[in-house]
Design a protein around this motif. Sequence first.
Motif, PDB file in Angstrom:
ATOM      1  N   LEU A  52      13.323  -7.833  42.195  1.00  0.00           N
ATOM      2  CA  LEU A  52      14.099  -7.844  40.961  1.00  0.00           C
ATOM      3  C   LEU A  52      13.698  -9.013  40.071  1.00  0.00           C
ATOM      4  CD1 LEU A  52      16.362  -6.392  39.444  1.00  0.00           C
ATOM      5  CD2 LEU A  52      17.997  -7.879  40.596  1.00  0.00           C
ATOM      6  N   SER A  53      13.472 -10.174  40.660  1.00  0.00           N
ATOM      7  CA  SER A  53      13.037 -11.335  39.891  1.00  0.00           C
ATOM      8  C   SER A  53      11.638 -11.120  39.309  1.00  0.00           C
ATOM      9  CB  SER A  53      13.049 -12.586  40.774  1.00  0.00           C
ATOM     10  OG  SER A  53      14.342 -12.834  41.277  1.00  0.00           O
ATOM     11  N   PHE A  54      10.777 -10.483  40.085  1.00  0.00           N
ATOM     12  CA  PHE A  54       9.411 -10.214  39.613  1.00  0.00           C
ATOM     13  C   PHE A  54       9.416  -9.302  38.393  1.00  0.00           C
ATOM     14  CE2 PHE A  54       5.763  -7.282  39.844  1.00  0.00           C
ATOM     15  CZ  PHE A  54       4.741  -8.172  39.554  1.00  0.00           C
ATOM     16  N   MET A  55      10.171  -8.207  38.448  1.00  0.00           N
ATOM     17  CA  MET A  55      10.214  -7.293  37.315  1.00  0.00           C
ATOM     18  C   MET A  55      10.937  -7.901  36.124  1.00  0.00           C
ATOM     19  SD  MET A  55       8.445  -4.731  38.147  1.00  0.00           S
ATOM     20  CE  MET A  55       8.817  -3.894  36.606  1.00  0.00           C
ATOM     21  N   ALA A  56      11.951  -8.750  36.385  1.00  0.00           N
ATOM     22  CA  ALA A  56      12.663  -9.400  35.286  1.00  0.00           C
ATOM     23  C   ALA A  56      11.754 -10.371  34.545  1.00  0.00           C
ATOM     24  CB  ALA A  56      13.893 -10.122  35.818  1.00  0.00           C
ATOM     25  N   GLU A  57      10.889 -11.064  35.268  1.00  0.00           N
ATOM     26  CA  GLU A  57       9.944 -11.971  34.614  1.00  0.00           C
ATOM     27  C   GLU A  57       8.939 -11.222  33.748  1.00  0.00           C
ATOM     28  OE1 GLU A  57       8.132 -14.229  37.660  1.00  0.00           O
ATOM     29  OE2 GLU A  57       9.926 -15.410  38.144  1.00  0.00           O
ATOM     30  N   LEU A  58       8.603  -9.998  34.141  1.00  0.00           N
ATOM     31  CA  LEU A  58       7.619  -9.229  33.389  1.00  0.00           C
ATOM     32  C   LEU A  58       8.205  -8.580  32.139  1.00  0.00           C
ATOM     33  CD1 LEU A  58       5.643  -7.426  36.256  1.00  0.00           C
ATOM     34  CD2 LEU A  58       4.948  -9.445  34.959  1.00  0.00           C
ATOM     35  N   THR A  59       9.472  -8.227  32.179  1.00  0.00           N
ATOM     36  CA  THR A  59      10.038  -7.411  31.098  1.00  0.00           C
ATOM     37  C   THR A  59      11.093  -8.123  30.264  1.00  0.00           C
ATOM     38  OG1 THR A  59      11.662  -6.497  32.675  1.00  0.00           O
ATOM     39  CG2 THR A  59       9.607  -5.281  32.392  1.00  0.00           C
TER      40      THR A  59
ATOM     41  N   THR B  62      15.811   0.057  32.734  1.00  0.00           N
ATOM     42  CA  THR B  62      14.355   0.227  32.773  1.00  0.00           C
ATOM     43  C   THR B  62      13.668  -0.857  33.597  1.00  0.00           C
ATOM     44  OG1 THR B  62      14.232  -0.962  30.662  1.00  0.00           O
ATOM     45  CG2 THR B  62      14.257   1.454  30.584  1.00  0.00           C
ATOM     46  N   THR B  63      14.324  -1.970  33.807  1.00  0.00           N
ATOM     47  CA  THR B  63      13.797  -3.019  34.686  1.00  0.00           C
ATOM     48  C   THR B  63      14.283  -2.829  36.114  1.00  0.00           C
ATOM     49  OG1 THR B  63      13.748  -4.590  32.844  1.00  0.00           O
ATOM     50  CG2 THR B  63      13.694  -5.512  35.060  1.00  0.00           C
ATOM     51  N   LEU B  64      15.506  -2.347  36.279  1.00  0.00           N
ATOM     52  CA  LEU B  64      16.077  -2.179  37.609  1.00  0.00           C
ATOM     53  C   LEU B  64      15.374  -1.075  38.395  1.00  0.00           C
ATOM     54  CD1 LEU B  64      18.253  -2.753  39.732  1.00  0.00           C
ATOM     55  CD2 LEU B  64      19.768  -1.212  38.470  1.00  0.00           C
ATOM     56  N   ILE B  65      15.023   0.024  37.741  1.00  0.00           N
ATOM     57  CA  ILE B  65      14.432   1.159  38.461  1.00  0.00           C
ATOM     58  C   ILE B  65      13.073   0.796  39.074  1.00  0.00           C
ATOM     59  CG2 ILE B  65      13.506   3.483  38.187  1.00  0.00           C
ATOM     60  CD1 ILE B  65      15.733   4.066  36.224  1.00  0.00           C
ATOM     61  N   PRO B  66      12.121   0.183  38.343  1.00  0.00           N
ATOM     62  CA  PRO B  66      10.862  -0.213  39.011  1.00  0.00           C
ATOM     63  C   PRO B  66      11.076  -1.227  40.129  1.00  0.00           C
ATOM     64  CG  PRO B  66      10.604  -0.229  36.632  1.00  0.00           C
ATOM     65  CD  PRO B  66      12.056  -0.060  36.899  1.00  0.00           C
ATOM     66  N   ALA B  67      12.007  -2.170  39.935  1.00  0.00           N
ATOM     67  CA  ALA B  67      12.286  -3.139  40.997  1.00  0.00           C
ATOM     68  C   ALA B  67      12.846  -2.443  42.229  1.00  0.00           C
ATOM     69  CB  ALA B  67      13.268  -4.198  40.486  1.00  0.00           C
ATOM     70  N   TYR B  68      13.717  -1.467  42.008  1.00  0.00           N
ATOM     71  CA  TYR B  68      14.274  -0.711  43.134  1.00  0.00           C
ATOM     72  C   TYR B  68      13.182   0.081  43.854  1.00  0.00           C
ATOM     73  CZ  TYR B  68      16.880   2.931  45.575  1.00  0.00           C
ATOM     74  OH  TYR B  68      17.350   3.808  46.523  1.00  0.00           O
ATOM     75  N   MET B  69      12.247   0.672  43.102  1.00  0.00           N
ATOM     76  CA  MET B  69      11.160   1.418  43.725  1.00  0.00           C
ATOM     77  C   MET B  69      10.257   0.508  44.551  1.00  0.00           C
ATOM     78  SD  MET B  69      11.282   4.655  43.297  1.00  0.00           S
ATOM     79  CE  MET B  69       9.594   5.028  43.727  1.00  0.00           C
ATOM     80  N   LEU B  70       9.933  -0.669  44.024  1.00  0.00           N
ATOM     81  CA  LEU B  70       9.123  -1.622  44.788  1.00  0.00           C
ATOM     82  C   LEU B  70       9.831  -2.040  46.067  1.00  0.00           C
ATOM     83  CD1 LEU B  70       7.699  -3.945  41.973  1.00  0.00           C
ATOM     84  CD2 LEU B  70       6.435  -2.288  43.349  1.00  0.00           C
ATOM     85  N   SER B  71      11.127  -2.280  45.971  1.00  0.00           N
ATOM     86  CA  SER B  71      11.897  -2.662  47.151  1.00  0.00           C
ATOM     87  C   SER B  71      11.942  -1.546  48.184  1.00  0.00           C
ATOM     88  CB  SER B  71      13.320  -3.055  46.725  1.00  0.00           C
ATOM     89  OG  SER B  71      14.101  -3.415  47.844  1.00  0.00           O
ATOM     90  N   GLU B  72      12.091  -0.311  47.724  1.00  0.00           N
ATOM     91  CA  GLU B  72      12.119   0.821  48.648  1.00  0.00           C
ATOM     92  C   GLU B  72      10.770   1.003  49.346  1.00  0.00           C
ATOM     93  OE1 GLU B  72      14.924   3.320  49.315  1.00  0.00           O
ATOM     94  OE2 GLU B  72      15.527   1.247  49.007  1.00  0.00           O
TER      95      GLU B  72
END
Length: 260
Positions: free
Chosen positions: A163-170, A184-194
């Motif tokens: 979540l921190s990684f995607m937040a820094e990017l977007t 739009t930031t939460l969904i990619p972070a959730y996919m990476l975590s999954e």
Amino acid sequence: MNKTLKSPNSAKSKYLYILFLATISLLTSSHPSWAVGLPNITLGLEDADSPEKVSAALQILFVLTIISVAPAIVLMMTCFTRIVIVLGFVRQAMGTQNMPPNQIVIGFALFLTFFIMSPTINKINDTALQPYLAKEISQGKALDLTVFSMREFMFSQVQESELSFMAELTIEKEPKDKADIPTTTLIPAYMLSELKTAFSMGFMVYIPFLVIDMIVASVLMSMGMMMLPPVIISMPFKLLLFILVDGWTLIVGSLVKSFG
């Protein structure tokens, strides 16, 4: 001889067909009321008489759009991804190739997804769908409540590093709470975590089967049977181990418990 016999009949039928068409055209032109029952097909855009027609058309378009992106929603915003990846790792680790088949694996993962997501689905039904059907809330409010419930589920499963990684990017500014993180930031972070969690569980699944492969390969080499593929000998032992420890129950239990 045959052609000379058939030519008068064919010419006669041709003249009758032309006469029939001419009669129909004359009747319809002289008596327009006779052509009232004929169908008329039109295709185009018409002006709406009331705002309700525009609203109904937009709702139909919205529903069709949701149906078209429903598979992507199931893949990206539910627990389906983790389940189907782990089940795929189990099948590959046992070396059974296409057993169980892809249809069974996907169907099993889909029903497990419904089982795990049932609290979130019930919450959406109680807070968004039923009040909207009862005309207690608007369509926009129902959509906001649905997205809020899905965000709560994803926030409960996403890892802080992704979540921190995607937040820094977007996101330019550092978010203070969950509300500052867009979907739009939460969904990619959730996919990476999954994906990270699924591959970690797949690695743990591989270890006991890898040990069996190594033992069988060592025994075959010590017996001088180096030309015999170890997979052929180890697969029955893998199946026996999986059956003795009730492997499917352990896998499903671990998957369900991993979602808390």
